[in-house]
Scaffold this motif. Structure first.
Motif, PDB file in Angstrom:
ATOM      1  N   ASN A 170       0.572  -1.250   0.602  1.00  0.00           N
ATOM      2  CA  ASN A 170       0.157  -0.197  -0.340  1.00  0.00           C
ATOM      3  C   ASN A 170       1.040   1.535   0.425  1.00  0.00           C
ATOM      4  O   ASN A 170       1.380   1.496   1.181  1.00  0.00           O
ATOM      5  N   PRO A 171       1.521   1.855  -1.243  1.00  0.00           N
ATOM      6  CA  PRO A 171       2.820   2.053  -0.785  1.00  0.00           C
ATOM      7  C   PRO A 171       2.252   4.007  -0.718  1.00  0.00           C
ATOM      8  O   PRO A 171       1.255   4.217  -1.533  1.00  0.00           O
ATOM      9  N   ARG A 172       3.054   5.069  -0.693  1.00  0.00           N
ATOM     10  CA  ARG A 172       2.839   6.042  -0.269  1.00  0.00           C
ATOM     11  C   ARG A 172       3.922   6.526  -0.776  1.00  0.00           C
ATOM     12  O   ARG A 172       4.030   6.822  -2.584  1.00  0.00           O
ATOM     13  N   GLY A 173       4.961   7.718  -0.156  1.00  0.00           N
ATOM     14  CA  GLY A 173       5.544   8.888  -1.011  1.00  0.00           C
ATOM     15  C   GLY A 173       7.017   7.926  -1.142  1.00  0.00           C
ATOM     16  O   GLY A 173       7.453   7.006  -1.111  1.00  0.00           O
ATOM     17  N   LEU A 174       7.547   8.705  -1.993  1.00  0.00           N
ATOM     18  CA  LEU A 174       8.349   8.118  -2.868  1.00  0.00           C
ATOM     19  C   LEU A 174       9.957   9.225  -2.464  1.00  0.00           C
ATOM     20  O   LEU A 174      10.125  10.194  -1.816  1.00  0.00           O
ATOM     21  N   ALA A 175      11.514   8.367  -1.810  1.00  0.00           N
ATOM     22  CA  ALA A 175      12.435   9.696  -2.175  1.00  0.00           C
ATOM     23  C   ALA A 175      14.193   8.495  -2.614  1.00  0.00           C
ATOM     24  O   ALA A 175      14.215   7.583  -2.347  1.00  0.00           O
ATOM     25  N   PHE A 176      14.753   9.502  -2.859  1.00  0.00           N
ATOM     26  CA  PHE A 176      16.373   9.421  -3.869  1.00  0.00           C
ATOM     27  C   PHE A 176      17.006   9.150  -2.164  1.00  0.00           C
ATOM     28  O   PHE A 176      16.758  10.426  -1.906  1.00  0.00           O
ATOM     29  N   PHE A 177      17.815   8.600  -1.865  1.00  0.00           N
ATOM     30  CA  PHE A 177      18.448   8.754  -0.297  1.00  0.00           C
ATOM     31  C   PHE A 177      20.467   7.847  -0.714  1.00  0.00           C
ATOM     32  O   PHE A 177      19.610   6.642  -0.909  1.00  0.00           O
ATOM     33  N   ALA A 211       7.568   2.445  10.328  1.00  0.00           N
ATOM     34  CA  ALA A 211       6.078   2.530   9.932  1.00  0.00           C
ATOM     35  C   ALA A 211       6.710   4.083   8.883  1.00  0.00           C
ATOM     36  O   ALA A 211       7.515   4.996   9.326  1.00  0.00           O
ATOM     37  N   ALA A 212       6.354   4.019   7.594  1.00  0.00           N
ATOM     38  CA  ALA A 212       6.922   5.242   6.388  1.00  0.00           C
ATOM     39  C   ALA A 212       5.136   6.320   5.727  1.00  0.00           C
ATOM     40  O   ALA A 212       5.005   5.334   5.230  1.00  0.00           O
ATOM     41  N   ASN A 213       5.125   7.053   5.640  1.00  0.00           N
ATOM     42  CA  ASN A 213       4.320   7.226   4.918  1.00  0.00           C
ATOM     43  C   ASN A 213       4.655   8.481   3.589  1.00  0.00           C
ATOM     44  O   ASN A 213       4.664   8.404   2.717  1.00  0.00           O
ATOM     45  N   ASP A 214       5.802   9.165   4.082  1.00  0.00           N
ATOM     46  CA  ASP A 214       7.072   9.786   3.880  1.00  0.00           C
ATOM     47  C   ASP A 214       8.207  10.203   4.074  1.00  0.00           C
ATOM     48  O   ASP A 214       8.465  10.300   5.129  1.00  0.00           O
ATOM     49  N   MET A 215       8.907  10.952   2.940  1.00  0.00           N
ATOM     50  CA  MET A 215      10.269  11.091   3.179  1.00  0.00           C
ATOM     51  C   MET A 215      10.733  12.615   2.930  1.00  0.00           C
ATOM     52  O   MET A 215      10.167  12.222   1.553  1.00  0.00           O
ATOM     53  N   ILE A 216      11.638  12.887   3.135  1.00  0.00           N
ATOM     54  CA  ILE A 216      12.912  14.123   2.840  1.00  0.00           C
ATOM     55  C   ILE A 216      14.011  13.386   3.588  1.00  0.00           C
ATOM     56  O   ILE A 216      14.456  14.213   4.097  1.00  0.00           O
ATOM     57  N   ALA A 217      14.747  13.688   1.744  1.00  0.00           N
ATOM     58  CA  ALA A 217      15.658  12.977   1.739  1.00  0.00           C
ATOM     59  C   ALA A 217      17.179  14.612   2.030  1.00  0.00           C
ATOM     60  O   ALA A 217      16.738  15.088   1.119  1.00  0.00           O
ATOM     61  N   LEU A 218      18.139  14.425   3.413  1.00  0.00           N
ATOM     62  CA  LEU A 218      18.835  15.322   3.046  1.00  0.00           C
ATOM     63  C   LEU A 218      20.053  14.445   2.420  1.00  0.00           C
ATOM     64  O   LEU A 218      20.339  13.424   2.517  1.00  0.00           O
TER      65      LEU A 218
END
Length: 247
Positions: A170-177, A211-218
């Motif tokens: 049940n995917p939500r947000g994505l990020a490059f890290f 658990a994760a809904n979205d990510m902000i990659a620094l």
């Protein structure tokens, strides 16, 4: 009240600028950063905001006095916006749309990729866009098969096409890290995909405990939002480890 809210949004966006004061798209390659489920992005002196049906442009050359510039109807069920190198990748329940912006901030429609009705965040780089589609009552689709990670070839912005699709929970947000692709699976956890072959992401780790809904990659940390709050994670021996909650 509307002007006050706009000033608040602009202030938050400008707080993401680097020390030189330059403002780029809110994405992994610009001066600012933002999550894949964001409804706004910055390019130069312009703030782009998506509503359920429209793409709005605000001139923020004067932070103290932002000026509404235009509103363009772009469909229905619009949910997210991700900016990369002068292009806007817009996620909606019926698909992903691509717009290019000119020096005056005007967005121009380029193309779209249509998928089955589902919630739809998107992120992109020079050659590929990665889209998650999710089922749920609020996504107008309750079929498990709708939960997908879709890889799109966007090397030609006028003709995006899918090169890979993978079943998700049940995917939500994505990020490059750190060179990899991370996909949030809500309460089910966080998936890490290798992009050694960017056309076909390979699952290399499933953090069922995160658990994760979205990510902000620094650069060295990842901010993860989930139902119970916001948390800061970092890499320790190539694994994600909780650094601290963010109050």
């Amino acid at each position: 009240m509307r002007k006050l809210l706009l000033l608040l949004v602009v202030s938050l966006c400008w707080s993401c600028t680097d020390e030189s004061g330059d403002v780029g798209f809110i994405d992994g390659g610009g001066a600012g950063v933002g999550g894949s489920t964001a409804r706004f992005a910055i390019n130069g002196e312009f703030l782009y905001i998506v509503s359920n049906t429209d793409l709005k442009v605000i001139n923020i050359s004067s932070v103290a006095d932002p000026q509404y510039q235009s509103s363009t109807p772009i469909g229905t069920g619009i949910e997210t916006i991700f900016g990369f190198k002068g292009n806007l990748f817009i996620g909606g329940q019926s698909g992903m749309k691509i717009y290019t912006v000119d020096a005056l901030g005007k967005p121009t429609y380029r193309s779209e990729f249509v998928h089955r009705t589902a919630c739809d965040p998107v992120i992109a780089n020079d050659e590929y866009a990665y889209v998650t589609t999710r089922s749920g009552e609020g996504c107008n689709n309750t079929l498990f098969e709708a939960n997908r990670l879709i890889t799109l070839d966007v090397s030609n912005l006028d003709n995006p096409f899918d090169v890979d699709q993978q079943q998700m929970i049940n995917p939500r947000g994505l990020a490059f890290f750190k060179g990899d692709l991370f996909v949030a699976e809500g309460s089910s956890g966080l998936k890490q995909f290798s992009l050694e072959n960017p056309a076909q992401p390979e699952l290399i780790h499933f953090y069922t405990e995160i658990a994760a809904n979205d990510m902000i990659a620094l650069e060295n940390t990842m901010i993860i939002t989930r139902d119970d709050g916001i948390y800061q994670f970092g890499c320790v021996d190539e694994d994600l480890e909780l650094f601290s909650p963010i109050q």
